[in-house]
Design a protein around this motif. Sequence first.
Motif, PDB file in Angstrom:
ATOM      1  N   SER A  13      80.359 -35.169 -50.478  1.00  0.00           N
ATOM      2  CA  SER A  13      79.321 -34.606 -49.625  1.00  0.00           C
ATOM      3  C   SER A  13      79.412 -35.177 -48.211  1.00  0.00           C
ATOM      4  CB  SER A  13      77.947 -34.896 -50.226  1.00  0.00           C
ATOM      5  OG  SER A  13      76.931 -34.395 -49.413  1.00  0.00           O
ATOM      6  N   LEU A  14      79.632 -36.479 -48.102  1.00  0.00           N
ATOM      7  CA  LEU A  14      79.776 -37.095 -46.784  1.00  0.00           C
ATOM      8  C   LEU A  14      81.008 -36.572 -46.056  1.00  0.00           C
ATOM      9  CD1 LEU A  14      78.767 -40.770 -47.647  1.00  0.00           C
ATOM     10  CD2 LEU A  14      77.453 -39.115 -46.301  1.00  0.00           C
ATOM     11  N   ALA A  15      82.104 -36.385 -46.777  1.00  0.00           N
ATOM     12  CA  ALA A  15      83.323 -35.853 -46.166  1.00  0.00           C
ATOM     13  C   ALA A  15      83.096 -34.417 -45.701  1.00  0.00           C
ATOM     14  CB  ALA A  15      84.484 -35.917 -47.157  1.00  0.00           C
ATOM     15  N   ASP A  16      82.408 -33.621 -46.512  1.00  0.00           N
ATOM     16  CA  ASP A  16      82.098 -32.240 -46.124  1.00  0.00           C
ATOM     17  C   ASP A  16      81.209 -32.214 -44.888  1.00  0.00           C
ATOM     18  OD1 ASP A  16      83.552 -31.350 -48.306  1.00  0.00           O
ATOM     19  OD2 ASP A  16      81.774 -30.877 -49.523  1.00  0.00           O
ATOM     20  N   ASN A  17      80.208 -33.097 -44.873  1.00  0.00           N
ATOM     21  CA  ASN A  17      79.295 -33.169 -43.733  1.00  0.00           C
ATOM     22  C   ASN A  17      80.053 -33.535 -42.465  1.00  0.00           C
ATOM     23  OD1 ASN A  17      77.403 -34.859 -41.907  1.00  0.00           O
ATOM     24  ND2 ASN A  17      76.025 -33.627 -43.176  1.00  0.00           N
ATOM     25  N   LYS A  18      80.951 -34.494 -42.548  1.00  0.00           N
ATOM     26  CA  LYS A  18      81.740 -34.908 -41.382  1.00  0.00           C
ATOM     27  C   LYS A  18      82.603 -33.748 -40.887  1.00  0.00           C
ATOM     28  CE  LYS A  18      85.181 -38.128 -39.730  1.00  0.00           C
ATOM     29  NZ  LYS A  18      86.170 -39.128 -40.054  1.00  0.00           N
ATOM     30  N   ARG A  19      83.229 -33.044 -41.815  1.00  0.00           N
ATOM     31  CA  ARG A  19      84.084 -31.910 -41.448  1.00  0.00           C
ATOM     32  C   ARG A  19      83.262 -30.830 -40.753  1.00  0.00           C
ATOM     33  NH1 ARG A  19      84.567 -27.506 -44.066  1.00  0.00           N
ATOM     34  NH2 ARG A  19      83.828 -28.363 -46.027  1.00  0.00           N
ATOM     35  N   LEU A  20      82.078 -30.537 -41.272  1.00  0.00           N
ATOM     36  CA  LEU A  20      81.222 -29.525 -40.662  1.00  0.00           C
ATOM     37  C   LEU A  20      80.746 -29.946 -39.277  1.00  0.00           C
ATOM     38  CD1 LEU A  20      79.133 -28.387 -43.751  1.00  0.00           C
ATOM     39  CD2 LEU A  20      80.894 -27.092 -42.544  1.00  0.00           C
ATOM     40  N   VAL A  24      81.405 -27.914 -35.808  1.00  0.00           N
ATOM     41  CA  VAL A  24      80.337 -27.538 -34.886  1.00  0.00           C
ATOM     42  C   VAL A  24      80.639 -28.084 -33.495  1.00  0.00           C
ATOM     43  CG1 VAL A  24      77.893 -27.911 -34.307  1.00  0.00           C
ATOM     44  CG2 VAL A  24      78.544 -27.231 -36.631  1.00  0.00           C
ATOM     45  N   ALA A  25      81.087 -29.325 -33.409  1.00  0.00           N
ATOM     46  CA  ALA A  25      81.416 -29.924 -32.114  1.00  0.00           C
ATOM     47  C   ALA A  25      82.536 -29.142 -31.430  1.00  0.00           C
ATOM     48  CB  ALA A  25      81.807 -31.385 -32.287  1.00  0.00           C
ATOM     49  N   ALA A  26      83.521 -28.701 -32.198  1.00  0.00           N
ATOM     50  CA  ALA A  26      84.624 -27.918 -31.624  1.00  0.00           C
ATOM     51  C   ALA A  26      84.123 -26.564 -31.121  1.00  0.00           C
ATOM     52  CB  ALA A  26      85.729 -27.724 -32.659  1.00  0.00           C
ATOM     53  N   TYR A  27      83.248 -25.907 -31.885  1.00  0.00           N
ATOM     54  CA  TYR A  27      82.688 -24.623 -31.445  1.00  0.00           C
ATOM     55  C   TYR A  27      81.843 -24.802 -30.192  1.00  0.00           C
ATOM     56  CZ  TYR A  27      84.138 -22.507 -35.873  1.00  0.00           C
ATOM     57  OH  TYR A  27      84.871 -22.032 -36.921  1.00  0.00           O
TER      58      TYR A  27
END
Length: 94
Positions: A13-20, A24-27
């Motif tokens: 879950s933490l890895a998924d959150n970091k990826r998301l 978002v930062a890239a967008y």
Amino acid sequence: MSLPSLEERLEQSLADNKRLREQVAAYEATYRTMVERSHIGMALLDAHGYLCVANEPFAELLGCPVPLGTALLKLVSPDDRVMVRRHLDQSPEE
């Protein structure tokens, strides 16, 4: 085959959150670059009507510098504030 442990699920879950968050930062960076490079006046307001992003052509439309964090209505002529407020209050579907 065993079920993932609570620790494994938390790590995933933490890895998924970091990826998301990274996505978002890239967008956001892409959007900001698009706005900054546009020749059309563009601005993004938060839910309370404060400027988060504004480009130089937008400042030229207003005829003044556009400090981020300023309420848009403070930058609009008093004669136009009612009309701008009405427009800001409309939902996108209207």
